[in-house]
Design a protein around this motif. Structure first.
Motif, PDB file in Angstrom:
ATOM      1  N   ALA A  97       0.658  -1.279  -0.001  1.00  8.81           N
ATOM      2  CA  ALA A  97       0.050   0.175   0.207  1.00  8.81           C
ATOM      3  C   ALA A  97       0.801   1.269  -0.070  1.00  8.81           C
ATOM      4  O   ALA A  97       2.053   1.136   0.594  1.00  8.81           O
ATOM      5  CB  ALA A  97      -1.031   0.041   1.451  1.00  8.81           C
ATOM      6  N   ARG A 166      -9.572   5.543   5.401  1.00  7.60           N
ATOM      7  CA  ARG A 166      -8.850   5.382   4.148  1.00  7.60           C
ATOM      8  C   ARG A 166      -7.628   6.204   4.448  1.00  7.60           C
ATOM      9  O   ARG A 166      -7.457   7.264   4.918  1.00  7.60           O
ATOM     10  CB  ARG A 166      -9.866   6.473   3.201  1.00  7.60           C
ATOM     11  CG  ARG A 166     -11.154   5.554   2.681  1.00  7.60           C
ATOM     12  CD  ARG A 166     -10.916   4.544   1.698  1.00  7.60           C
ATOM     13  NE  ARG A 166     -12.060   4.016   1.309  1.00  7.60           N
ATOM     14  CZ  ARG A 166     -12.020   3.006   0.644  1.00  7.60           C
ATOM     15  NH1 ARG A 166     -10.832   2.582   0.201  1.00  7.60           N
ATOM     16  NH2 ARG A 166     -13.260   2.450   0.000  1.00  7.60           N
ATOM     17  N   ASN A 170      -6.030   4.896  -3.031  1.00 11.48           N
ATOM     18  CA  ASN A 170      -7.042   4.072  -2.808  1.00 11.48           C
ATOM     19  C   ASN A 170      -6.937   2.926  -1.930  1.00 11.48           C
ATOM     20  O   ASN A 170      -7.228   1.958  -1.701  1.00 11.48           O
ATOM     21  CB  ASN A 170      -7.217   3.254  -4.052  1.00 11.48           C
ATOM     22  CG  ASN A 170      -7.595   4.159  -5.282  1.00 11.48           C
ATOM     23  OD1 ASN A 170      -8.303   5.005  -5.170  1.00 11.48           O
ATOM     24  ND2 ASN A 170      -7.240   3.993  -6.627  1.00 11.48           N
ATOM     25  N   ASP A 171      -5.890   3.271  -0.890  1.00 15.04           N
ATOM     26  CA  ASP A 171      -5.820   2.232   0.316  1.00 15.04           C
ATOM     27  C   ASP A 171      -7.072   2.322   1.225  1.00 15.04           C
ATOM     28  O   ASP A 171      -7.293   3.350   1.672  1.00 15.04           O
ATOM     29  CB  ASP A 171      -4.495   2.643   1.035  1.00 15.04           C
ATOM     30  CG  ASP A 171      -3.188   2.490   0.079  1.00 15.04           C
ATOM     31  OD1 ASP A 171      -3.456   1.932  -0.950  1.00 15.04           O
ATOM     32  OD2 ASP A 171      -2.246   2.960   0.465  1.00 15.04           O
ATOM     33  N   LEU A 172      -7.244   0.930   1.668  1.00 14.57           N
ATOM     34  CA  LEU A 172      -8.413   0.874   2.726  1.00 14.57           C
ATOM     35  C   LEU A 172      -7.321   0.235   3.900  1.00 14.57           C
ATOM     36  O   LEU A 172      -6.704  -0.813   3.787  1.00 14.57           O
ATOM     37  CB  LEU A 172      -9.397  -0.003   2.445  1.00 14.57           C
ATOM     38  CG  LEU A 172     -10.291  -0.336   3.354  1.00 14.57           C
ATOM     39  CD1 LEU A 172     -11.264   0.934   3.875  1.00 14.57           C
ATOM     40  CD2 LEU A 172     -11.473  -1.441   3.139  1.00 14.57           C
ATOM     41  N   CYS A 203      -2.999  -2.588   5.670  1.00 16.69           N
ATOM     42  CA  CYS A 203      -3.529  -1.723   4.889  1.00 16.69           C
ATOM     43  C   CYS A 203      -3.304  -2.186   3.314  1.00 16.69           C
ATOM     44  O   CYS A 203      -2.393  -2.696   3.130  1.00 16.69           O
ATOM     45  CB  CYS A 203      -2.785  -0.276   4.823  1.00 16.69           C
ATOM     46  SG  CYS A 203      -3.078   0.790   6.306  1.00 16.69           S
ATOM     47  N   GLU A 204      -4.109  -2.060   2.375  1.00 22.35           N
ATOM     48  CA  GLU A 204      -4.232  -2.797   1.232  1.00 22.35           C
ATOM     49  C   GLU A 204      -4.817  -1.934   0.214  1.00 22.35           C
ATOM     50  O   GLU A 204      -5.906  -1.233   0.429  1.00 22.35           O
ATOM     51  CB  GLU A 204      -4.632  -4.161   1.092  1.00 22.35           C
ATOM     52  CG  GLU A 204      -4.504  -4.891  -0.287  1.00 22.35           C
ATOM     53  CD  GLU A 204      -5.201  -6.298  -0.143  1.00 22.35           C
ATOM     54  OE1 GLU A 204      -5.365  -6.919  -1.188  1.00 22.35           O
ATOM     55  OE2 GLU A 204      -5.469  -6.768   0.956  1.00 22.35           O
ATOM     56  N   ALA A 205      -4.355  -1.668  -1.042  1.00 18.41           N
ATOM     57  CA  ALA A 205      -4.753  -1.091  -2.182  1.00 18.41           C
ATOM     58  C   ALA A 205      -6.019  -1.441  -2.834  1.00 18.41           C
ATOM     59  O   ALA A 205      -6.166  -2.762  -3.045  1.00 18.41           O
ATOM     60  CB  ALA A 205      -3.694  -0.588  -3.199  1.00 18.41           C
ATOM     61  N   ASN A 206      -7.169  -0.693  -3.049  1.00 15.51           N
ATOM     62  CA  ASN A 206      -8.435  -1.312  -3.673  1.00 15.51           C
ATOM     63  C   ASN A 206      -8.790  -2.643  -3.189  1.00 15.51           C
ATOM     64  O   ASN A 206      -9.418  -3.307  -3.758  1.00 15.51           O
ATOM     65  CB  ASN A 206      -8.130  -1.678  -5.325  1.00 15.51           C
ATOM     66  CG  ASN A 206      -7.582  -0.731  -5.932  1.00 15.51           C
ATOM     67  OD1 ASN A 206      -7.984   0.503  -5.772  1.00 15.51           O
ATOM     68  ND2 ASN A 206      -6.693  -0.734  -6.609  1.00 15.51           N
ATOM     69  N   ALA A 207      -8.980  -2.554  -1.651  1.00  8.30           N
ATOM     70  CA  ALA A 207      -9.305  -3.773  -0.975  1.00  8.30           C
ATOM     71  C   ALA A 207     -10.840  -3.296  -0.512  1.00  8.30           C
ATOM     72  O   ALA A 207     -11.247  -2.026  -0.390  1.00  8.30           O
ATOM     73  CB  ALA A 207      -8.584  -4.001   0.068  1.00  8.30           C
ATOM     74  N   SER A 208     -11.514  -4.251  -0.086  1.00 10.00           N
ATOM     75  CA  SER A 208     -12.939  -4.110   0.423  1.00 10.00           C
ATOM     76  C   SER A 208     -12.770  -4.438   1.974  1.00 10.00           C
ATOM     77  O   SER A 208     -11.833  -5.256   2.396  1.00 10.00           O
ATOM     78  CB  SER A 208     -13.832  -5.201  -0.277  1.00 10.00           C
ATOM     79  OG  SER A 208     -13.463  -6.584  -0.073  1.00 10.00           O
ATOM     80  N   LYS A 211     -12.916  -8.241   2.783  1.00  5.38           N
ATOM     81  CA  LYS A 211     -11.631  -8.877   2.607  1.00  5.38           C
ATOM     82  C   LYS A 211     -10.708  -8.529   3.653  1.00  5.38           C
ATOM     83  O   LYS A 211      -9.995  -9.538   4.347  1.00  5.38           O
ATOM     84  CB  LYS A 211     -10.950  -8.367   1.377  1.00  5.38           C
ATOM     85  CG  LYS A 211      -9.546  -9.059   0.945  1.00  5.38           C
ATOM     86  CD  LYS A 211      -8.923  -8.549  -0.435  1.00  5.38           C
ATOM     87  CE  LYS A 211      -7.580  -9.225  -0.557  1.00  5.38           C
ATOM     88  NZ  LYS A 211      -6.938  -8.770  -1.873  1.00  5.38           N
TER      89      LYS A 211
END
Length: 360
Positions: A97, A166, A170-172, A203-208, A211
């Motif tokens: 991320a 956030r 785009n990290d969640l 933290c991960e990019a474009n994650a829901s 997930k």
């Protein structure tokens, strides 16, 4: 000085000499005891050598006391710290991320024995409070506004809490916390003592959210303390009274229609059909006719018709015949004998002008 006074002085001198001899004997005995006890005192003051970095060291990933889910993220390194009453591990995970920081799984096992006899570095087990969790999130995710979930959730080890926010791009990001310990009424120095503190920063990019939340449901505690009274999980749950009872059927898959044995796919067989009309004659050999697919149309050859004239014989071509249905070959690939076309040859006619007879 008379004889009486002289006898008194001699008695006092004798007593002094006896006392002096007794004191000299005790001195020799004390010196002997002190000489024999010096090695023991020296041994009591000595100790084992302390290895540098024993309190905090890097251990292999296989020695992690808590493992992430099989789907990842994977373990990068493990830093272990040993205290008098606990073992602390920082398990660093793979991170891709943009948010500053490292994905982390932190585990603290309380109730261990200190490897050192004269050390004094105990780790305090703080209870889970809102203010404490907010302070931890600010340190783990600085500058990220985290929103705490109000739902009650629990995994295989009991209830836990989590918050989302956030990060950069785009990290969640998710921060999860859990305390594993026996109920208060069952804890004693001889049974069910000890506790485990779990913290997760992911933290991960474009994650829901689903997930990232799956991490808290699927991590595994693999470490334990070698003590019979250490048990942070509490007493085992009793067996359900419905098990083995009457009127309580148990199905293998109550809500699924999936078969236990997979069903084999059905094989499709080719179906051959023949046309009811007569086959159209072909000029190709039987072997070539069998190789032609049934869907290719067959071209019909017009039949020539011969007529007689007053001057001689001249062929007159009739109108093309109407095309018939295509020929469907039999499964054996042999053409029907009745499907061949015969072309009549011109007949020999007499010529009245006296010319010789000509036959073709």
């Amino acid at each position: 000085m008379n004889v009486r006074d002289l006898s008194v002085l001699l008695g006092m001198a004798e007593k002094h000499l006896v006392r002096k001899q007794e004191m000299s004997g005790l001195g020799l005995l004390g010196a002997a005891v002190l000489f024999c006890g010096l090695p023991l005192l020296a041994a009591g003051c000595a100790g084992q050598p302390v290895q540098m970095g024993t309190f905090a060291k890097n251990v292999p990933a296989e020695q992690a006391m808590v493992l992430p889910p099989p789907a990842g993220p994977g373990i990068v390194s493990v830093i272990e710290r040993r205290y008098d009453n606990a073992v602390d591990q920082d398990i660093f995970l793979y991170t891709s991320a943009l948010t500053p920081g490292q994905n982390l799984l932190k585990a603290q096992f309380f109730g261990t024995v200190s490897p050192f006899k004269l050390s004094d570095n105990k780790l305090t087990s703080t209870p889970v409070t809102e203010a404490g969790i907010a302070s931890e999130m600010r340190r783990a995710l600085p500058g990220v506004r985290m929103v705490r979930s109000s739902f009650f959730v629990q995994n295989n080890y009991g209830p836990f809490g989590y918050a989302f926010g956030r990060g950069a791009g785009n990290d969640l990001c998710m921060y999860g916390w859990q305390q594993v310990r026996s109920p208060s009424g069952t804890i004693s120095p001889l049974a069910n003592h000890g506790s485990i503190q779990i913290r997760a920063r992911i933290c991960e990019a474009n994650a829901s959210e689903q997930k990232l939340l799956a991490f808290m449901y699927n991590y595994t505690i693999t470490g334990a303390v070698d003590n019979g009274s250490w048990n942070p999980y509490g007493e085992p749950q009793p067996v359900s009274p419905r098990l083995g009872g009457v009127g309580s059927p148990i199905y293998p898959r109550p809500t699924s229609a999936e078969p236990i044995v997979p069903v084999l796919p059905q094989r499709t067989s080719a179906v051959y059909t023949r046309s009811a009309t007569a086959p159209v004659a072909q000029s190709t050999p039987p072997a070539a006719a069998a190789a032609v697919p049934p869907a290719v149309p067959v071209v019909s050859v017009p039949r020539p018709v011969m007529t007689q004239s007053a001057t001689g014989t001249s062929p007159v071509t009739a109108e093309p015949s109407v095309s018939r249905a295509p020929l469907v070959p039999s499964p054996s690939g042999l053409a029907q004998q009745t499907g061949r076309m015969s072309v009549p040859s011109p007949s020999c006619t007499d010529v009245t002008s006296g010319a010789a007879n000509a036959c073709r």
